[in-house]
Structures are given as structure tokens and as C-alpha cells.
Design an enzyme around this catalytic site. Sequence first.
Site: not given
Ligand code: NAP
Length: 263
Positions: A45-46, A121-122, A147, A161-163, A184
Site C-alpha cells: 500500500d505504501g 489515506n489521511e 489539547r 490505516a493510521y485512523s 491522545a
Molecule cells: P508505511 O511503512 O508505508 O506503512 C505503514 C503500514 O500501513 C504498512 O503496513 C502499510 O501497508 C499500511 N497501510 C498503508 N495504507 C493502508 C491502508 N489504506 N489500509 C491499511 N493499511 C495501510 O508508513 P508511512 O510511509 O510512514 O505512511 C504511509 C501510511 O501508513 C500512512 O498514510 C498511515 O496511514 C500508515 N501508517 C500507519 C501507522 C499505524 O497504524 N500506527 C503508522 C505509520 C503509518 P504495506 O505494508 O502494504 O505498505
Amino acid sequence: MRVWIQSNSKSTSLAIQRQLRFKLLQQHIKISEEYPDLVITVGGDGTFLSAFHRFSNQLDHLLFIGIHTGHLGFYTDWQDNELDDLVRLIVQNQKKIIRFPLLDVKVSYTNGHQSHFLSLNESIIKRVSQTMRADVLIDGHKFERFRGDGISMSTPTGSTAYSKSIGGAIVDPSLEVMQFNEVAPINNRVYRTVNSSLILPQKQILTILPDRQTDYIVTVDNLSYDHCSIQKIEYQIAREKIQIAEYRPKQFWLRVKNAFLVN
Ligand code: NAP
């Protein structure tokens, strides 16, 4: 038809990229980086998010397809052992076009400059350190004084994803909505936030007015902008949509089950 293939840097993905390029050329399909009709991503997805941002100025005529070389993704439905099927279906050109909502992000800086982004995504605003304080407005009316660590606004496809990690709801991407999530939040007898996700419809504008500080981080998907002096951020559902070429039917909730419930 002109196709561009965007891969991540893993050797397995690069090998799939080469194989796919060969198979497409065999079918007399042109490979074009500048003005493709179809972008095929190879990775996760990245990788798909990176391709979206690379071609976000061509969304009106561009179709996307994702091939995953790791685990099944939300934007990547094709497996790397299905290249022949994929190429055959591209040549036959019998597809459905699925459109997913995007988030329109307008950032105004304290120096008077503005930036405009589309998010798949967000988008998150947070501070480098210390509590973020901000007023949250919906359609120009003050909703709450926030806050906490930060605020996230996500699209339906970003809801997995993050949400989701911060307690947001999973939203079916056929709904044209955006989701507000607090990261938080501080809630006690003195400070009060809604402390719940909000699902907002088309045309509503959610504005964040942070206290004057110089150390905000604003993220848009995989892009991050550090040490920003933000005057305000306005979020709404974008007029633009991402268009996915669907050559075989898929069910969003089955994908949710496969990603989060089935081993
Ligand atoms: P990244 O390492 O590219 O991605 C982090 C993880 O989020 C990977 O496992 C990725 O899947 C997965 N992901 C991305 N879009 C998704 C979606 N729409 N639904 C479900 N999983 C999804 O991280 P990054 O480059 O920093 O940021 C890219 C995206 O990753 C952000 O938009 C954010 O939504 C997500 N992310 C999530 C968290 C969390 O959940 N705590 C933390 C950081 C980022 P793949 O392995 O297939 O690429």
C-alpha cells in the site's frame, strides 16, 4: 493505452516490474512515464501511496492498479503470480472503474503562504513535543478546544490505516465522508474534548486553528512536513477522486476480514 509501472526497491518487486513490462510490450502496450493512462504499482500500500502522489495532478484521466509482493493490501489486489491474467484483462479492456473519495487539505502558514494537498489515506497535525492546543471548527463554528498529541483526518480508504490504530471506525469507501480522530486527547475536569470519532459529510469544512507555535508536523499520507508554523488547516472531501481499474469484483468487507481477522 500507455502504462507506467511503479515498483518499490525490493528485489522481488523489481523482478515483477521487469516481467510485467516484458509481457505488456509483447502485447504492444506502450510504457510511458510522462502521460500514462494506467499506473500499475508493484509492492505494498505504501508503494501505491507514492504512485498516487507522483501522479496526483493527472487524476482526471488516470487509472490505478496495485500488485502486492508482500501481504495483501487495501489498494493492492493482484498477486505477483497473476501477471498473465492481469495482462490479458488489460488487453481485453473489460473493466469497471471504482472511484474513492480523497481528502482536500489546505494549509495556511503564519507567513501568509498556503499549500494545497490531496490525501488518499489521511492527514495528521501534531507538535514535535509538548501538548498541541488548537480550536476545532466545523463549518466556521467552534466545536471544541483540543489539547493532546494531535488530530487526524482520514478518508474512507485510509480508515484501515493510521485512523484504525487510533480507534477510528472502518468506513466503507462507497461513502463520501471524512473522519476526524483525536490523538491522545487530554480529558479531565478542566479540559474537555469530544473524545470520539466524527464522520463528516461532503461539503462540510473542518478547520483547525492551532495556538501560535513553530514546531508543528503535518503529514499527508507518507509525506511529512516538519517545523511548520501553521495558522490554520482546512479539511474537506475533495472534488477529485482516485480511479481504480477493477477487472474482477472484490468486496471491501472481505478484504477487511482477510487483513484483520483471518490468520
Ligand atoms: P508505511 O511503512 O508505508 O506503512 C505503514 C503500514 O500501513 C504498512 O503496513 C502499510 O501497508 C499500511 N497501510 C498503508 N495504507 C493502508 C491502508 N489504506 N489500509 C491499511 N493499511 C495501510 O508508513 P508511512 O510511509 O510512514 O505512511 C504511509 C501510511 O501508513 C500512512 O498514510 C498511515 O496511514 C500508515 N501508517 C500507519 C501507522 C499505524 O497504524 N500506527 C503508522 C505509520 C503509518 P504495506 O505494508 O502494504 O505498505
